[in-house]
Design a protein around this motif. Sequence first.
Motif, PDB file in Angstrom:
ATOM      1  N   ASP A 167      13.656 -23.281 117.930  1.00 22.49           N
ATOM      2  CA  ASP A 167      14.827 -23.075 118.778  1.00 22.49           C
ATOM      3  C   ASP A 167      15.690 -22.016 118.111  1.00 22.49           C
ATOM      4  N   ASP A 168      16.828 -21.707 118.694  1.00 22.20           N
ATOM      5  CA  ASP A 168      17.669 -20.650 118.128  1.00 22.20           C
ATOM      6  C   ASP A 168      18.107 -20.963 116.711  1.00 22.20           C
ATOM      7  N   ASP A 169      18.462 -22.206 116.463  1.00 24.89           N
ATOM      8  CA  ASP A 169      18.913 -22.570 115.115  1.00 24.89           C
ATOM      9  C   ASP A 169      17.805 -22.373 114.096  1.00 24.89           C
ATOM     10  N   ALA A 170      16.590 -22.801 114.442  1.00 24.67           N
ATOM     11  CA  ALA A 170      15.477 -22.666 113.498  1.00 24.67           C
ATOM     12  C   ALA A 170      15.154 -21.199 113.240  1.00 24.67           C
ATOM     13  N   ALA A 171      15.184 -20.381 114.281  1.00 21.72           N
ATOM     14  CA  ALA A 171      14.910 -18.954 114.114  1.00 21.72           C
ATOM     15  C   ALA A 171      15.956 -18.305 113.226  1.00 21.72           C
ATOM     16  N   HIS A 172      17.193 -18.644 113.442  1.00 24.26           N
ATOM     17  CA  HIS A 172      18.260 -18.049 112.634  1.00 24.26           C
ATOM     18  C   HIS A 172      18.236 -18.565 111.202  1.00 24.26           C
ATOM     19  N   ARG A 173      17.744 -19.784 111.002  1.00 27.81           N
ATOM     20  CA  ARG A 173      17.585 -20.264 109.622  1.00 27.81           C
ATOM     21  C   ARG A 173      16.558 -19.435 108.872  1.00 27.81           C
ATOM     22  N   LEU A 174      15.467 -19.051 109.550  1.00 31.04           N
ATOM     23  CA  LEU A 174      14.483 -18.183 108.908  1.00 31.04           C
ATOM     24  C   LEU A 174      15.107 -16.851 108.528  1.00 31.04           C
ATOM     25  N   LEU A 175      15.876 -16.292 109.436  1.00 35.28           N
ATOM     26  CA  LEU A 175      16.533 -15.015 109.144  1.00 35.28           C
ATOM     27  C   LEU A 175      17.546 -15.174 108.024  1.00 35.28           C
ATOM     28  N   GLY A 176      18.274 -16.296 108.035  1.00 35.52           N
ATOM     29  CA  GLY A 176      19.258 -16.543 106.991  1.00 35.52           C
ATOM     30  C   GLY A 176      18.633 -16.760 105.641  1.00 35.52           C
ATOM     31  N   ALA A 177      17.511 -17.472 105.608  1.00 36.05           N
ATOM     32  CA  ALA A 177      16.811 -17.693 104.347  1.00 36.05           C
ATOM     33  C   ALA A 177      16.336 -16.390 103.762  1.00 36.05           C
ATOM     34  N   HIS A 178      15.864 -15.485 104.617  1.00 34.34           N
ATOM     35  CA  HIS A 178      15.418 -14.186 104.132  1.00 34.34           C
ATOM     36  C   HIS A 178      16.586 -13.386 103.582  1.00 34.34           C
ATOM     37  N   ALA A 179      17.703 -13.388 104.315  1.00 29.05           N
ATOM     38  CA  ALA A 179      18.877 -12.647 103.863  1.00 29.05           C
ATOM     39  C   ALA A 179      19.392 -13.180 102.525  1.00 29.05           C
ATOM     40  N   HIS A 180      19.274 -14.495 102.352  1.00 30.44           N
ATOM     41  CA  HIS A 180      19.767 -15.112 101.116  1.00 30.44           C
ATOM     42  C   HIS A 180      18.895 -14.753  99.912  1.00 30.44           C
ATOM     43  N   THR A 181      17.587 -14.592 100.144  1.00 29.67           N
ATOM     44  CA  THR A 181      16.675 -14.316  99.027  1.00 29.67           C
ATOM     45  C   THR A 181      16.393 -12.826  98.840  1.00 29.67           C
ATOM     46  N   ALA A 182      16.755 -12.010  99.842  1.00 23.82           N
ATOM     47  CA  ALA A 182      16.438 -10.562  99.761  1.00 23.82           C
ATOM     48  C   ALA A 182      17.318  -9.880  98.703  1.00 23.82           C
TER      49      ALA A 182
END
Length: 298
Positions: free
Chosen positions: A283-298
């Motif tokens: 869902d939107d929340d799960a998709a944005h969590r993936l993007l957020g996790a990437h931004a946090h580790t990038a």
Amino acid sequence: MFEEGQLYSPVTTRADGTVEVHLGADHPGLNDPAYRSRRGEIAAASLAWQPGTPVPLITYTPAEDAVWAVASTELAPKHERYAHSEYLRGKAALRLPTDRVPQLGEVTEALHSLTGWSYVCAPGLVGLRDFYGSLGDRVFHSTQYLRHPSQPLYTPEPDIIHEVIGHANQLASPRFARLTEAAGRATRRLESDEAVKVVADVFWFSMEFGVMWEADVLKAYGAGILSSYGEMDAFSHMEIRPLDLEQMATIPYDITTYQSVLFAADSLDQLEDVVGDFFDSVDDDAAHRLLGAHAHTA
């Protein structure tokens, strides 16, 4: 990230009603007036098509049939060597013609009895939500034109060889067809464009450019690899990573060259467990969590 507009030549309608396809500077047909005119004719037929009516028949020329025949003949032994057995089962069941370009209506008739899928025509680019959303209805938007005859084993854009030899053979497999449908159903659930692009990127690294281990040998199942004469020889030499949804959804890649990073499933069961479950549940929340996790580790 996936940028759909780069994949297709833009199509416009002139004031006099004629249709022009704007080929890229590197396109083999750019300086071939007859090819450009033919592309316009085929695009015009698709633009005039109305959903719910029969897909327009294209009277393919002997030269166009010859391009299809060369591609079919040259891809076949590479499929036997490099394609995953599930793709090969679909290909054997679909039984596409090898000596002429099939009509999209023929492809639909054959597919529908196997997995319930239909093909409709597209002049070129179909909007991301429209293309993926239609997959949720088991409808695949396909171009009808062929690559330039000077390079029958190469195309800088998706043509009917990619859309049908690559995708229709894949969609003849019930398991691959279900994964593709799940991506479409996911798109229908999502509200943000960023979340839709997450699904598109995971789809890119699975159904378009996915590879899978089979009896300790790396095989391809992605339509982008299996419709590319050159990429089938190259894919096993790329950087092969295990399935990782965060990476699949976020790593940058160049759509104009062979993919330098590929994600390998351990088995078809694992592909369904990881990618299939993602498409089924995202869902939107799960998709944005993936993007957020990437931004946090990038």
